[in-house]
Design an enzyme around this catalytic site. Structure first.
Site, PDB file in Angstrom:
ATOM      1  N   SER B  49       0.805  -1.229   0.000  1.00 39.23           N
ATOM      2  CA  SER B  49       0.000   0.000   0.000  1.00 39.23           C
ATOM      3  C   SER B  49       0.834   1.273   0.000  1.00 39.23           C
ATOM      4  CB  SER B  49      -0.940   0.013   1.206  1.00 39.23           C
ATOM      5  OG  SER B  49      -0.189   0.082   2.394  1.00 39.23           O
ATOM      6  N   LYS B  93       0.625   4.586   6.604  1.00 42.10           N
ATOM      7  CA  LYS B  93      -0.009   5.367   5.549  1.00 42.10           C
ATOM      8  C   LYS B  93       0.527   6.795   5.626  1.00 42.10           C
ATOM      9  CE  LYS B  93      -3.083   2.297   4.093  1.00 42.10           C
ATOM     10  NZ  LYS B  93      -2.156   1.170   4.266  1.00 42.10           N
TER      11      LYS B  93
END
Lengths: 169, 161
Positions: B49, B93
């Site tokens: 990700s 993230k």
């Protein structure tokens, strides 16, 4: 000369003691005081306002539950507020992920998303809880309350219980 | 001939030595815990990700906890966040600005001023705020600032680099 080494000794011993206490309170169990009446009558049920904060209840919060985040309905938990990460709240879990809960003052049923829980205070009249800020992510939970340790006349286990009238499937 | 008193004496000195050694190990573990929880911790991060910033097969990075405790996490920072979908998982993230999509949430993001929108660098393979909305600051665990493994990637991971 003796004084300096005595002071140094005392300082290192207190720093070590502090580190050990901090580790134990982070990983195993700690004692916190409960402010406010949102969990009346479970906590702070003595309404003696003369003593003020001296009459706050002190409870034992265990952190072993944070290994697996396995909670059930009726547990009383300590969690960081979703609105202010510096504040911590104590409330009871009413519904777990996947449960449906009836939203107060509306005809909606809300499904608790994965990884969240619905918390409410035992004293619905004066409690800021999931009815205002929605389901709380379980990642914000800091521990589970197991016992009251002060005042002595109320020492005992904090029981899991679902309040009447909360219909959740 | 070994009397009972000699045996007891030996046992006591061994027990004292065991106790001292255990205490040293316990103190070391406490220092380790406090450093990892309040100052800085190395972590292994893996997954697609955050490509191309972080590798698929795993990077060892250093993440500091002081900025997150003070709430000084801003747009562009890479953070470690406890997943709102599964509290047992910690994900990495990047923090986006507060402006963004207009989506209806149960809780108005303007009122809970402690919300951050997080997005993975690899938008095609990342479950992030586009799926579960902004996350409360309380879930942000640490800010990533340095990579120490693999050696080719050794170096600062600060905003803009």
């Amino acid at each position: 000369m003796g004084n300096a080494s005595f002071l140094w000794n005392a300082m290192t011993k207190s720093i070590t003691g502090g580190l050990i206490a901090l580790t134990i309170s982070d990983r195993y169990a700690s004692i916190v005081s409960v402010h406010g009446l949102s969990m009346y009558p479970t906590f702070n049920s003595s309404t003696n306002t003369f003593l003020g904060s001296l009459s706050d209840d002190y409870v034992l919060v265990e952190k072993f539950c944070l290994a697996n985040y396995k909670f059930t309905d009726g547990d009383v938990i300590v969690f960081r507020s979703p609105n202010n990460h510096k504040e911590k709240h104590i409330k009871r879990i009413i519904a777990m992920p996947g449960d449906w809960i009836k939203v107060p003052h509306s005809y909606d049923m809300l499904k608790i998303p994965e990884g969240h829980c619905w918390v409410e205070g035992d004293n619905s009249a004066s409690s800021l809880d999931s009815r205002s800020f929605g389901p709380v992510p379980l990642g914000l939970v800091q521990g589970r309350v197991t016992h009251i340790v002060w005042p002595p006349q109320r020492v005992g286990q904090v029981r899991r219980s679902i309040p009447e009238g909360r219909f959740s499937l | 001939m070994m009397g009972v008193r000699t045996i007891l004496g030996q046992w006591r000195s061994t027990a004292k030595e065991v106790w001292d050694r255990t205490l040293i190990v316990a103190k070391f573990l406490c220092v380790l815990h406090v450093t990892n929880t309040y100052i800085c911790t190395p972590t292994l991060v893996y997954g697609p990700s955050m490509l191309p910033t972080l590798n698929l097969t795993g990077d060892v990075i250093l993440a500091e906890r002081i900025s997150t405790r003070l709430g000084k996490v801003g747009p562009g920072d890479i953070v470690l966040v406890r997943s709102p979908e599964n509290p047992r998982k910690t994900v990495s993230k990047r923090v986006m600005g507060m402006e963004g999509d207009r989506v209806t949430f149960l809780v108005d993001p303007k009122k809970s001023d402690r919300c951050r929108t997080i997005v993975g660098d690899n938008v095609y393979a990342s479950r992030d705020s586009r799926h579960f909305g902004p996350v409360p600051c309380g879930l942000i665990q640490a800010k990533v600032f340095f990579r120490i493994w693999p050696p080719e990637g050794f170096g600062s991971l600060r905003q803009g680099e």
